[in-house]
Design an enzyme around this catalytic site. Structure first.
Site, PDB file in Angstrom:
ATOM      1  N   HIS A  19      -3.149  -2.802   3.836  1.00  0.00           N
ATOM      2  CA  HIS A  19      -2.586  -3.747   4.738  1.00  0.00           C
ATOM      3  C   HIS A  19      -4.003  -4.727   4.834  1.00  0.00           C
ATOM      4  CE1 HIS A  19      -0.197  -6.091   7.723  1.00  0.00           C
ATOM      5  NE2 HIS A  19      -1.395  -6.195   8.315  1.00  0.00           N
ATOM      6  N   GLU A  20      -4.831  -4.002   5.407  1.00  0.00           N
ATOM      7  CA  GLU A  20      -6.150  -4.698   5.794  1.00  0.00           C
ATOM      8  C   GLU A  20      -6.813  -5.324   4.652  1.00  0.00           C
ATOM      9  OE1 GLU A  20      -6.456  -5.730   9.052  1.00  0.00           O
ATOM     10  OE2 GLU A  20      -4.696  -4.272   9.493  1.00  0.00           O
TER      11      GLU A  20
ATOM     12  N   HIS B 109      -5.546  -8.702   3.719  1.00  0.00           N
ATOM     13  CA  HIS B 109      -6.134  -9.844   4.542  1.00  0.00           C
ATOM     14  C   HIS B 109      -7.396  -9.812   3.881  1.00  0.00           C
ATOM     15  CE1 HIS B 109      -3.294  -9.751   7.766  1.00  0.00           C
ATOM     16  NE2 HIS B 109      -3.462  -8.711   8.058  1.00  0.00           N
TER      17      HIS B 109
END
Length: 158
Positions: free
Chosen positions: A67-68, A71
């Protein structure tokens, strides 16, 4: 797991899932409370909440890292890196990353109360947040407040 092992894992997942290198730092941040991880726009570093690894294991940690990294890679490329952006949703789906992380039962099933007592009239105050006892006084008699104890209660979700 150490910060060095986390760094290696993030670099490995970045190459395997995104086919791009992760060139910044990843580390456990003990101050994170309500989130599994955080991508820092300014430094491009990734902070991870260790409690999620301790409570839910390696699969949850890998999901948070993916998820990170979504980003991270989208921001570096100048694409839509925010949660609502289509680029972010598409990439998250491609790599199999979760939109949200699991709930921490060790944190969310507790309620913390601080008990303050007026030294003049004995009135008890039950508060969730700390009070600056140098600044605030008793509302009834203007007496000094004193922190008596901290109570942590487990919630019963039955």
């Amino acid at each position: 797991m150490t910060d060095a092992e986390l760094q290696f894992l993030v670099e490995k997942i970045s190459i395997q899932s995104f086919h791009k290198p992760f060139l910044h730092k990843a580390y456990f941040n003990p101050r994170l409370r309500t989130t599994g991880g955080r991508y820092m726009l300014g430094s491009h570093n990734i902070d991870i909440n260790r409690k999620y690894f301790d409570e839910h294991g390696m699969d949850e940690l890998i999901g948070i890292i993916k998820h990170e990294l979504c980003h991270y890679h989208l921001h570096i490329e100048g694409k839509g890196y925010k949660h609502g952006d289509e680029d972010f949703k598409r990439l998250l789906n491609e790599v199999g990353g979760p939109r949200h992380c699991s709930i921490l039962t060790s944190v969310n099933n507790r309620k913390r109360y601080l008990i303050y007592v007026c030294s003049k009239c004995g009135l008890e105050f039950k508060r969730r947040r700390k009070i600056n006892i140098r600044k605030y006084v008793c509302g009834r008699c203007k007496g000094k407040l004193k922190l008596v104890k901290e109570v942590i209660m487990k919630e019963d979700n039955s």
